[in-house]
Design a protein around this motif. Structure first.
Motif, PDB file in Angstrom:
ATOM      1  N   SER A  98      55.032 122.018   2.077  1.00 22.60           N
ATOM      2  CA  SER A  98      55.672 121.579   0.840  1.00 22.60           C
ATOM      3  C   SER A  98      56.399 120.260   1.096  1.00 22.60           C
ATOM      4  N   LEU A  99      56.428 119.448   0.077  1.00 12.77           N
ATOM      5  CA  LEU A  99      57.098 118.161   0.179  1.00 12.77           C
ATOM      6  C   LEU A  99      58.471 118.248  -0.459  1.00 12.77           C
ATOM      7  N   ILE A 137      57.248 108.448   0.808  1.00 14.88           N
ATOM      8  CA  ILE A 137      55.896 108.101   0.356  1.00 14.88           C
ATOM      9  C   ILE A 137      55.946 107.016  -0.717  1.00 14.88           C
ATOM     10  N   VAL A 138      56.853 107.157  -1.675  1.00  9.94           N
ATOM     11  CA  VAL A 138      56.986 106.162  -2.738  1.00  9.94           C
ATOM     12  C   VAL A 138      57.424 104.813  -2.155  1.00  9.94           C
ATOM     13  N   VAL A 173      56.908 103.642   0.930  1.00  3.52           N
ATOM     14  CA  VAL A 173      55.783 103.048   1.666  1.00  3.52           C
ATOM     15  C   VAL A 173      54.735 102.508   0.695  1.00  3.52           C
ATOM     16  N   ALA A 174      54.466 103.250  -0.374  1.00  8.80           N
ATOM     17  CA  ALA A 174      53.504 102.775  -1.376  1.00  8.80           C
ATOM     18  C   ALA A 174      53.994 101.490  -2.028  1.00  8.80           C
ATOM     19  N   LEU A 175      55.284 101.420  -2.297  1.00 13.50           N
ATOM     20  CA  LEU A 175      55.858 100.218  -2.890  1.00 13.50           C
ATOM     21  C   LEU A 175      55.708  99.025  -1.957  1.00 13.50           C
ATOM     22  N   LEU A 176      55.948  99.238  -0.672  1.00  5.84           N
ATOM     23  CA  LEU A 176      55.779  98.151   0.300  1.00  5.84           C
ATOM     24  C   LEU A 176      54.312  97.751   0.448  1.00  5.84           C
ATOM     25  N   PHE A 177      53.435  98.732   0.456  1.00  5.92           N
ATOM     26  CA  PHE A 177      52.019  98.469   0.695  1.00  5.92           C
ATOM     27  C   PHE A 177      51.334  97.836  -0.505  1.00  5.92           C
ATOM     28  N   PHE A 178      51.556  98.384  -1.693  1.00  5.77           N
ATOM     29  CA  PHE A 178      50.851  97.912  -2.880  1.00  5.77           C
ATOM     30  C   PHE A 178      51.624  96.883  -3.687  1.00  5.77           C
ATOM     31  N   GLY A 179      52.929  96.879  -3.585  1.00  4.98           N
ATOM     32  CA  GLY A 179      53.744  95.964  -4.380  1.00  4.98           C
ATOM     33  C   GLY A 179      54.053  96.571  -5.733  1.00  4.98           C
ATOM     34  N   PRO A 180      55.131  96.113  -6.345  1.00  7.63           N
ATOM     35  CA  PRO A 180      55.562  96.718  -7.609  1.00  7.63           C
ATOM     36  C   PRO A 180      54.595  96.493  -8.770  1.00  7.63           C
ATOM     37  N   SER A 181      53.792  95.463  -8.719  1.00  8.68           N
ATOM     38  CA  SER A 181      52.893  95.189  -9.842  1.00  8.68           C
ATOM     39  C   SER A 181      51.674  96.119  -9.850  1.00  8.68           C
ATOM     40  N   LYS A 182      51.291  96.663  -8.707  1.00  5.81           N
ATOM     41  CA  LYS A 182      50.104  97.516  -8.616  1.00  5.81           C
ATOM     42  C   LYS A 182      50.414  98.996  -8.763  1.00  5.81           C
ATOM     43  N   LEU A 183      51.678  99.405  -8.636  1.00  2.00           N
ATOM     44  CA  LEU A 183      52.012 100.824  -8.706  1.00  2.00           C
ATOM     45  C   LEU A 183      51.672 101.476 -10.047  1.00  2.00           C
TER      46      LEU A 183
END
Length: 55
Positions: free
Chosen positions: A2-3, A11-12, A14-24
């Protein structure tokens, strides 16, 4: 497995760093559409199992 709040936050972040705020938003929309299609397919399979039909 369970998370908890910490894991989801990480996770959010890392996703923000990886994809950037415009792609989320696009990424979230794609995940939502995929999840909706998966649920729809699962319901179809369950309905076929109830009626005993095969396709």
């Amino acid at each position: 497995m369970s998370l908890g709040f910490r894991e989801i936050t990480l996770i959010v972040f890392v996703a923000l760093l990886f994809f950037g705020p415009s792609k989320l938003p696009e990424l979230g929309q794609a995940v939502g559409i995929t999840l909706k299609e998966c649920i729809k397919a699962t319901q179809g399979i369950m309905e076929d199992a109830k009626t005993g039909t095969r396709g």
